[in-house]
Every structure is written in structure tokens, then in C-alpha cells.
Design a protein around this motif. Structure first.
Motif, PDB file in Angstrom:
ATOM      1  N   LEU A   1      -3.393   4.807   2.550  1.00 56.36           N
ATOM      2  CA  LEU A   1      -2.909   4.518   1.428  1.00 56.36           C
ATOM      3  C   LEU A   1      -2.422   3.099   1.505  1.00 56.36           C
ATOM      4  N   ALA A   2      -1.471   2.933   2.680  1.00 57.16           N
ATOM      5  CA  ALA A   2      -0.775   1.607   2.528  1.00 57.16           C
ATOM      6  C   ALA A   2      -1.595   0.476   2.718  1.00 57.16           C
ATOM      7  N   LEU A   3      -2.738   0.841   3.823  1.00 58.25           N
ATOM      8  CA  LEU A   3      -3.966  -0.458   3.977  1.00 58.25           C
ATOM      9  C   LEU A   3      -4.907  -0.448   2.669  1.00 58.25           C
ATOM     10  N   ASP A   4      -4.968   0.496   2.052  1.00 55.60           N
ATOM     11  CA  ASP A   4      -5.992   0.374   0.884  1.00 55.60           C
ATOM     12  C   ASP A   4      -5.491  -0.361  -0.280  1.00 55.60           C
ATOM     13  N   ASN A   5      -3.972  -0.349  -0.195  1.00 48.95           N
ATOM     14  CA  ASN A   5      -3.244  -1.140  -1.219  1.00 48.95           C
ATOM     15  C   ASN A   5      -2.569  -2.595  -0.835  1.00 48.95           C
TER      16      ASN A   5
ATOM     17  N   GLY B   1      12.323  -7.354  -2.981  1.00 51.75           N
ATOM     18  CA  GLY B   1      11.136  -6.501  -2.278  1.00 51.75           C
ATOM     19  C   GLY B   1      11.279  -5.081  -2.367  1.00 51.75           C
ATOM     20  N   LEU B   2      10.494  -4.272  -1.875  1.00 54.29           N
ATOM     21  CA  LEU B   2      10.649  -2.953  -1.766  1.00 54.29           C
ATOM     22  C   LEU B   2      10.263  -2.026  -0.378  1.00 54.29           C
TER      23      LEU B   2
ATOM     24  N   GLY C   1       4.460   8.468   1.575  1.00 53.72           N
ATOM     25  CA  GLY C   1       3.436   8.314   0.458  1.00 53.72           C
ATOM     26  C   GLY C   1       3.824   8.182  -0.983  1.00 53.72           C
ATOM     27  N   GLY C   2       4.582   9.081  -0.997  1.00 49.58           N
ATOM     28  CA  GLY C   2       5.247   9.326  -2.571  1.00 49.58           C
ATOM     29  C   GLY C   2       5.948   8.167  -2.983  1.00 49.58           C
ATOM     30  N   GLU C   3       6.649   7.556  -2.182  1.00 51.32           N
ATOM     31  CA  GLU C   3       7.735   6.469  -2.517  1.00 51.32           C
ATOM     32  C   GLU C   3       6.772   5.242  -2.772  1.00 51.32           C
ATOM     33  N   LEU C   4       5.689   5.053  -2.000  1.00 52.72           N
ATOM     34  CA  LEU C   4       4.554   4.167  -2.331  1.00 52.72           C
ATOM     35  C   LEU C   4       3.763   4.255  -3.477  1.00 52.72           C
ATOM     36  N   TYR C   5       3.359   5.527  -3.662  1.00 53.85           N
ATOM     37  CA  TYR C   5       2.684   5.999  -4.856  1.00 53.85           C
ATOM     38  C   TYR C   5       3.589   5.419  -6.181  1.00 53.85           C
ATOM     39  N   THR C   6       4.815   5.697  -5.942  1.00 52.72           N
ATOM     40  CA  THR C   6       5.546   5.550  -7.207  1.00 52.72           C
ATOM     41  C   THR C   6       5.671   3.928  -7.332  1.00 52.72           C
TER      42      THR C   6
ATOM     43  N   LYS D   1       2.464   2.908  -9.179  1.00 51.39           N
ATOM     44  CA  LYS D   1       2.601   3.248 -10.322  1.00 51.39           C
ATOM     45  C   LYS D   1       3.485   2.319 -11.114  1.00 51.39           C
ATOM     46  N   ALA D   2       4.531   1.682 -10.567  1.00 50.47           N
ATOM     47  CA  ALA D   2       5.274   0.988 -11.080  1.00 50.47           C
ATOM     48  C   ALA D   2       4.813  -0.632 -11.319  1.00 50.47           C
ATOM     49  N   GLY D   3       3.654  -0.826 -10.855  1.00 52.55           N
ATOM     50  CA  GLY D   3       3.176  -2.273 -10.563  1.00 52.55           C
ATOM     51  C   GLY D   3       3.976  -3.091  -9.710  1.00 52.55           C
ATOM     52  N   PHE D   4       4.449  -2.621  -8.565  1.00 51.78           N
ATOM     53  CA  PHE D   4       5.173  -3.515  -7.897  1.00 51.78           C
ATOM     54  C   PHE D   4       4.060  -4.177  -7.054  1.00 51.78           C
ATOM     55  N   PRO D   5       4.418  -5.570  -6.978  1.00 51.71           N
ATOM     56  CA  PRO D   5       3.536  -6.575  -6.092  1.00 51.71           C
ATOM     57  C   PRO D   5       3.464  -5.935  -4.703  1.00 51.71           C
ATOM     58  N   MET D   6       2.252  -5.377  -4.348  1.00 48.24           N
ATOM     59  CA  MET D   6       2.096  -4.876  -2.933  1.00 48.24           C
ATOM     60  C   MET D   6       2.596  -5.652  -1.672  1.00 48.24           C
ATOM     61  N   ASP D   7       2.239  -7.121  -1.849  1.00 51.02           N
ATOM     62  CA  ASP D   7       2.966  -8.054  -0.638  1.00 51.02           C
ATOM     63  C   ASP D   7       4.007  -7.849  -0.587  1.00 51.02           C
ATOM     64  N   LYS D   8       5.038  -7.277  -1.351  1.00 49.09           N
ATOM     65  CA  LYS D   8       6.513  -7.265  -1.063  1.00 49.09           C
ATOM     66  C   LYS D   8       6.958  -6.062  -0.622  1.00 49.09           C
ATOM     67  N   VAL D   9       5.866  -5.132  -0.346  1.00 48.95           N
ATOM     68  CA  VAL D   9       6.345  -3.760  -0.079  1.00 48.95           C
ATOM     69  C   VAL D   9       6.234  -3.522   1.556  1.00 48.95           C
TER      70      VAL D   9
END
Ligand SMILES: *Cc1c(COP(=O)(O)O)cnc(C)c1O
Length: 434
Positions: free
Chosen positions: A119-123, A83-84, A89-94, A97-105
Motif C-alpha cells: 500500500l505504501a509503495l503503490d501510493n 509531514g505525517l 495500513g489503517g493510519e496510511l489509509y486515513t 483519504k485525507a488527501g495528504f501529500p504522500m511524499d511527506k508521509v
């Protein structure tokens, strides 16, 4: 293991990493230069996954991306099944952009802005780790406006001071992070979370600090948090199903350092949680850990070119390199210590005591104090190992120094995963007033 696992000395007497001659890389890409060894990076990810996988419990290993955040690193963590954890916001944006599955963030931070939460909620981020009452209400409000219910963990400060530098202790009572247990704020936060409509409390989080050698501090924190889980159950009926024990496993910066292994860390965390759960009559929660440094630190080295050498008779010899506090702030920030070697003369005996200085306009710009090297000369390639964590991510443009490139090396191939900044990059955001 101070150097990456693929490090060796080739027939030219040069340090080789990932099958690449580092002296050749320095010539091709310039210095200062970060080298990240892919085999070490993936090896550390796999060791974590296997160590926790072997325990037969539900778990997530969440890479703390602040240690080294860039697109390629997020992709490696993704490919290895981690997971990540993002802090901004910058680390989330990265990660996006890297295509990380958002449910694991997971999102951390002691002062997340409304924009970062949006930004977190929208993603559809997996978890927000809520750090304070202001954030709890803000998140509930923004989630409500978006018609969402955000799963959360609460960050608890268990009142533990691990043995590490005070700047990287985070679990003590006097901390800017989290809800304190002692003053009852943690329980208030739990009750508040359970009342709010647009957040869903999943469990608790505790991160006690970084570069921790003594695993006893983790065991103690686990005991305290699990007792709190029991207290929550008794007072509210709510049973926490997730427990995130944070990161903080120490690594070897100097050859004399003896950190605990990943397997020992997994045992202390998992066995501790399981034992406490059984003892208190609670279900074993899903266990998460958030290693950052221990995934990336030893995979990285920095290469510099030696320039000026200043010998002050009977006092000290300063060896100045072409980087410094702009690419490695840790020695200046909290007295971090490093090894150093000459990559172009890697098999030669260390005979001369020197101090490695940076090129910046600060006397405190010292990378390595009192280290023995083969008698250094201008043009030598100096290597500092174990710079993969909290190095590039703290890099800055002091003295308008362009930030270095980062190369990923593997099987004799090097790829720039972050390009070197140019002078043009440095003035890109400037406006001329003429
Ligand atoms: C910094 C941090 C980590 C990672 O710590 P390491 O010492 O790099 O393993 C994990 N979780 C949180 C909340 C952090 O702040």
C-alpha cells in the motif's frame, strides 16, 4: 497549560473551550465526549514549525498520527505544513483519504505486513523507516516487483533509556524496535541497504521514547547516532543526509508537571546535530522530528456525566462516570495520571477527595485516583483535561460501549470530526447464526 489555550469560565460558571460552553456541548452531543480545540492544535503545529524554522537548517516536522489519527487531524497537519508519520495500513489509509501529500508521509512499525508495504509503495510514500532485516528484504522484493526504488531510513536503537515509563521507552538495547548499535546489527543493516537495488538509503532514525521531560536523553542519542554516521562514512563511504530524531517531547498532564518547551526541544535537537556534524567533519543532515503527544494532548479534553457516587466511610469515595477504560486506557495501561474538574461548576472550590471510576467490569477501571473536586453530584459534567493524545485512538468497545464522538471547536462553533458510534455500528460486523 493543562487545559486548551482557549479555556475559560463563562458567566454561568461553566468551562468554555473554543468559545463553546462545554456543558451545552455535553447536553447536545451526549457523553462521554472528546473536545479538541482547533486553536491549540494549530498553535502547537505553528510553534514547532517556527521553532525549527528559526534555526535556518533544512527540516521537517512530522506529526506522529498515532497520537490522534482521523481525517480532520491529518488535514490540519497538512494545512500547517507538517509531514505525517503513520504506523499501520489503517493510519496510511486515513492519510490517503485525507488527501495528504504522500511524499511527506513516513511509515513506521516493527512488523509491517507485506500488504502494508505494498500500500505504501503503490501510493509513493516518502519514506519507509525500516525496522528489521526481514522487512528490509521484504521491502526490496516488493519494490522490485513493482519496478520501484523506495527511499528508506533505518531505525537505530541507540541504547538510551530516557526517564519515562518503561512501556514507553523504545531506545534501549532490550527493545523490539530497530537495529541495535552495540551488537553491530545497525552497521550490517546499513551495508545490506547499500547493496539492495530496490531501496535507497537516505539516513537514520532514532525514537527513544515518549513523555520525556529530560532533554539530555535526546542530546545523548544525537551524539551516538552522529558518531555512527561518521563510522558509516569511514567504513562504506556513504554519507547519511537525513536524521530523524523521533518524537517524545513530554507534556503537562498535571498542573505540577514541568515539561520542556518546544523551543528548548528544537534547540537541543538542532544545535546537537549541528555541533556533532561540525565536530566530526560531516555535512549537516536534513533534520526531522516526529511529535505526536505534544501536538494534540493539551488540545483535548474528555467530558463525562457523573452517575453513581459510593462513599466508603474512612476509605474512599468513588465517583462513577459514563465512560472509562473504553475511552481512556492510559491510566490502566501504564498508570497515567490526570487532573479532573467539574465543567458545570468550574469556579467552585474543590473540597472533596474522590476517585473517579469508569463504568466497566474491571476494578482497575479507574480514571483518576485521589483528586479534589467540589462535592460531586449525579448529573455533574466531569472533565479530564489533556486527553487529546492516545485517548480516542486507544478507544475500544469493551462491554460493547460505543466509542464517543470527537468535536472540533473554534470561535464558538463545534463540528463533529468523528461521529459517536451507535448500537447499530456495534453489531454491523456481526453475523447472525439463526
Ligand atoms: C510514538 C512515536 C512518535 C511520537 O511520540 P510522542 O511521544 O507522541 O511525541 C514518534 N515516532 C515514533 C517512531 C513513535 O513510535
Amino acid at each position: 497549560m493543562v487545559l486548551p489555550i482557549t479555556a475559560n469560565i463563562n458567566s454561568l460558571g461553566h468551562l468554555e473551550i473554543g468559545g463553546c460552553d462545554t456543558v451545552e456541548l455535553a447536553r447536545q452531543y451526549g457523553t462521554p465526549l472528546f473536545i479538541m480545540d482547533e486553536a491549540t492544535l494549530r498553535g502547537q503545529c505553528r510553534t514547532f514549525m517556527q521553532a525549527f524554522g528559526a534555526k535556518g537548517i533544512e527540516f521537517d516536522v512530522v506529526y506522529a498520527s498515532k497520537a490522534f489519527s482521523c481525517t480532520a487531524m491529518c488535514q490540519i497537519a497538512k494545512q500547517e505544513g507538517l509531514g505525517l508519520d503513520v504506523m499501520s495500513g489503517g493510519e496510511l489509509y486515513t492519510a490517503i483519504k485525507a488527501g495528504f501529500p504522500m511524499d511527506k508521509v513516513l511509515m513506521h512499525g516493527n512488523n509491517k505486513t507485506p500488504e502494508e508495504l505494498a500500500l505504501a509503495l503503490d501510493n509513493n510514500i516518502g519514506r519507509v523507516v525500516v525496522d528489521g532485516f526481514h522487512e528490509l528484504e521484504l521491502l526490496d522484493k516488493i519494490a522490485g516487483e513493482k519496478g520501484k526504488v523506495q527511499p528508506i531510513l533505518l531505525r537505530i536503537t541507540p541504547g538510551i533509556k530516557p526517564q519515562t515509563h518503561s512501556y514507553i521507552q523504545t531506545g534501549q538495547i532490550d527493545s523490539k524496535f530497530g537495529f541495535g548499535l552495540q551488537d553491530g546489527l545497525a552497521m550490517s543493516a546499513v551495508k545490506k541497504s547499500l547493496e539492495l537495488k530496490n531501496v535507497e538509503l537516505k539516513g537514520l532514525h532514532a525514537h527513544i521514547g515518549s513523555q520525556i521531560f529530560e532533554l539530555g536523553s535526546f542530546a545523548k542519542a544525537i551524539e551516538i547516532i552522529m558518531e555512527f554516521v561518521k563510522q558509516i562514512k569511514d567504513e562504506t563511504g556513504f554519507v547519511a543526509r537525513e536524521f530523524n530524531a523521533g518524537g517524545g517531547l513530554g507534556i503537562q498532564y498535571k498542573a505540577v508537571d514541568e515539561p520542556s518547551t518546544i523551543e528548548e526541544f528544537a534547540s537541543v535537537v538542532v544545535d546537537g546535530v549541528v555541533r556533532e556534524a561540525q565536530h566530526l567533519g560531516l555535512p549537516v543532515p536534513k533534520i526531522m522530528v516526529e511529535p505526536g503527544r505534544s501536538i494534540v494532548a493539551n488540545a483535548g479534553v474528555t467530558l463525562y456525566t457523573v452517575g453513581t457516587i459510593k462513599e466508603i466511610a474512612n476509605i474512599r469515595t468513588y465517583v462513577s462516570v459514563d465512560g472509562g477504560m473504553s475511552d481512556n486506557l492510559r491510566p490502566m495501561l501504564y498508570g497515567a495520571v490526570y487532573e479532573a474538574l467539574l465543567a458545570n461548576r468550574a469556579q467552585e472550590k474543590a473540597t472533596t477527595m474522590v476517585t473517579v471510576a469508569g463504568k466497566h467490569c474491571e476494578s482497575g477501571d479507574i480514571l483518576v485516583r485521589d483528586i479534589e473536586l467540589p462535592h460531586p453530584e449525579a448529573g455533574d459534567i466531569l472533565c479530564t483535561p489533556a486527553t487529546g493524545a492516545y485517548g480516542y485512538v486507544m478507544a475500544n468497545n469493551y462491554n460493547r460501549q460505543p466509542r464517543p464522538a470527537v468535536l472540533l471547536v473554534n470561535n464558538g462553533e463545534a463540528r463533529a470530526i468523528i461521529r459517536r458510534e451507535t448500537f447499530e455500528d456495534l453489531v454491523r460486523l456481526d453475523a447472525s447464526i439463526e
